[in-house]
Design a protein around this motif. Sequence first.
Motif, PDB file in Angstrom:
ATOM      1  N   SER A  29       0.835  -1.199   0.000  1.00 48.73           N
ATOM      2  CA  SER A  29       0.000   0.000   0.000  1.00 48.73           C
ATOM      3  C   SER A  29       0.871   1.250   0.000  1.00 48.73           C
ATOM      4  O   SER A  29       2.101   1.165   0.117  1.00 48.73           O
ATOM      5  N   PRO A  30       0.280   2.439  -0.124  1.00 54.21           N
ATOM      6  CA  PRO A  30       1.075   3.663  -0.197  1.00 54.21           C
ATOM      7  C   PRO A  30       2.018   3.837   0.997  1.00 54.21           C
ATOM      8  O   PRO A  30       1.690   3.491   2.137  1.00 54.21           O
ATOM      9  N   ASP A  31       3.218   4.362   0.676  1.00 52.03           N
ATOM     10  CA  ASP A  31       4.182   4.798   1.691  1.00 52.03           C
ATOM     11  C   ASP A  31       4.826   3.646   2.458  1.00 52.03           C
ATOM     12  O   ASP A  31       5.339   3.839   3.565  1.00 52.03           O
ATOM     13  N   VAL A  32       4.837   2.462   1.888  1.00 50.39           N
ATOM     14  CA  VAL A  32       5.522   1.317   2.502  1.00 50.39           C
ATOM     15  C   VAL A  32       7.015   1.378   2.169  1.00 50.39           C
ATOM     16  O   VAL A  32       7.393   1.775   1.067  1.00 50.39           O
ATOM     17  N   SER A  33       7.855   0.960   3.106  1.00 48.53           N
ATOM     18  CA  SER A  33       9.303   0.889   2.889  1.00 48.53           C
ATOM     19  C   SER A  33       9.795  -0.523   3.169  1.00 48.53           C
ATOM     20  O   SER A  33       9.435  -1.117   4.194  1.00 48.53           O
ATOM     21  N   VAL A  34      10.616  -1.048   2.254  1.00 43.47           N
ATOM     22  CA  VAL A  34      11.249  -2.361   2.424  1.00 43.47           C
ATOM     23  C   VAL A  34      12.743  -2.162   2.275  1.00 43.47           C
ATOM     24  O   VAL A  34      13.220  -1.743   1.217  1.00 43.47           O
ATOM     25  N   HIS A  35      13.480  -2.460   3.337  1.00 44.45           N
ATOM     26  CA  HIS A  35      14.899  -2.113   3.384  1.00 44.45           C
ATOM     27  C   HIS A  35      15.800  -3.271   2.939  1.00 44.45           C
ATOM     28  O   HIS A  35      15.340  -4.380   2.673  1.00 44.45           O
ATOM     29  N   THR A  36      17.088  -2.997   2.876  1.00 46.09           N
ATOM     30  CA  THR A  36      18.096  -3.900   2.348  1.00 46.09           C
ATOM     31  C   THR A  36      18.012  -5.298   2.958  1.00 46.09           C
ATOM     32  O   THR A  36      17.907  -5.451   4.180  1.00 46.09           O
ATOM     33  N   ALA A  37      18.064  -6.304   2.073  1.00 38.79           N
ATOM     34  CA  ALA A  37      18.097  -7.724   2.445  1.00 38.79           C
ATOM     35  C   ALA A  37      16.816  -8.203   3.128  1.00 38.79           C
ATOM     36  O   ALA A  37      16.759  -9.326   3.612  1.00 38.79           O
ATOM     37  N   ALA A  38      15.797  -7.376   3.169  1.00 37.98           N
ATOM     38  CA  ALA A  38      14.508  -7.817   3.705  1.00 37.98           C
ATOM     39  C   ALA A  38      13.785  -8.668   2.662  1.00 37.98           C
ATOM     40  O   ALA A  38      13.969  -8.492   1.454  1.00 37.98           O
ATOM     41  N   LEU A  39      12.963  -9.604   3.140  1.00 36.85           N
ATOM     42  CA  LEU A  39      12.195 -10.468   2.253  1.00 36.85           C
ATOM     43  C   LEU A  39      10.728 -10.418   2.668  1.00 36.85           C
ATOM     44  O   LEU A  39      10.381 -10.684   3.827  1.00 36.85           O
ATOM     45  N   VAL A  40       9.867 -10.066   1.712  1.00 34.79           N
ATOM     46  CA  VAL A  40       8.416 -10.014   1.932  1.00 34.79           C
ATOM     47  C   VAL A  40       7.770 -10.960   0.927  1.00 34.79           C
ATOM     48  O   VAL A  40       7.915 -10.781  -0.277  1.00 34.79           O
TER      49      VAL A  40
END
Length: 418
Positions: free
Chosen positions: A341-352
């Motif tokens: 959704s809007p304004d989500v952040s996924v940082h380095t080496a993260a897995l979703v």
Amino acid sequence: MTKGWQDTTHVIAMVLAGGQGTRLQPLTADRAKPAVPFGGIYRLIDFALSNLVNGQVRKIVVLTQYKSHSLDRHIAQLWRLAPQLGNYVATVPAQMRLGPRWFAGSADAIYQNLNLIYDERPDHIIVLGADHIYRMDPRQLLDHHIKSGAGLTLAGIRVPIGQATAFGIIESDKTGRVKSFREKPSDPTPIPGDAAHAYASMGIYVFTTTALVDLVTRDAEDPTSKHDVGGSLVPMFVGRGEAAVYDFAANQVPGATPRDRGYWRDVGDLDSYYEASMDLIASDPIFNLYNGDWPIYGWWPTLPPAKFVHDRDGRRGQALNSMVCSGVIVSGGTVRRSILSPDVSVHTAALVEGCVLMDGVDIGRGAVVRNAILDKNVIVPPGVEIGVDDEGDRRRYQVSKGGIVAIGKGQAVWTEER
């Protein structure tokens, strides 16, 4: 082009939006069920309202009650129709016109708002829920209702006879007149001419105004009634021989694909909400949000475009088989089969993987999140794992029967330090 009767001038819609949605906890801890976000930029109610507006039914009242602030704000921001043309979407809270009490049920909600009907003086009234995912042209339903001569028409969807025990089942004769309506019967009656299916009620009704006013008033005077549309009003119409069924399979919506034609989902619990969300993201989606001929209207926040940054081994920002909204930044992390959704952040080496992330969710460095629904502004600290250890998740969060982890709005995420 819709065939048949299309004059919606003397029609109003009453959207029942007062439900608590207890089976959708924790998503409904801070909002009414119709206000639950869905598909990135939508709320559940947007599907019902989009069908009405696309079908030129543009006199709409939304009857609210439970934790309605989020829903009120959403409708005020998004659903502003042209008042000079007599169009409106208006939220109507429980006004206690008949004394200091809330709505006792969906039929009582209509009864307590008969003043809206008296003011508008429509010929017909569409009554529908606010929490289903589907497309329907209401003009075709109205046309069928008027031709039937019934006081009430129920929209029915064909369900396999083996699954019919989970629904309110409409039993009709060959002419489409309803003979009985039973909630979750152990011996559901098949559709005439189709032994493999039964008609399940979709919670969408068309009433002739005079008939509705008469029977909802009678129901209000019955102290033994549950004052519910499906459980109280429908049996009254059936008993008088004044109820008909409309086959949802006959409804033709412009732009529908063969795969999503006839789609309808009741997102009553976390698992059905999750499954309906996953229906959106396939390359050939089971429910197609990209139908420009019958759009679903949502709220677009003022945010920059989504961004995917870093492109080297071990630090590559990418999203695969996913839907990504504006304002999202995937910075060196990997996203698969998910809705961001809007304004989500996924940082380095993260897995979703296999997730629904609502507005403002932040996934820290090296975190792993699988098969989860994260409500607004949930912050997942670096290195934390969600959806990996089922036993640990069940101790810390709410987990559905199907194993979907749900974390509520702004809820703190457990870390080893706690």
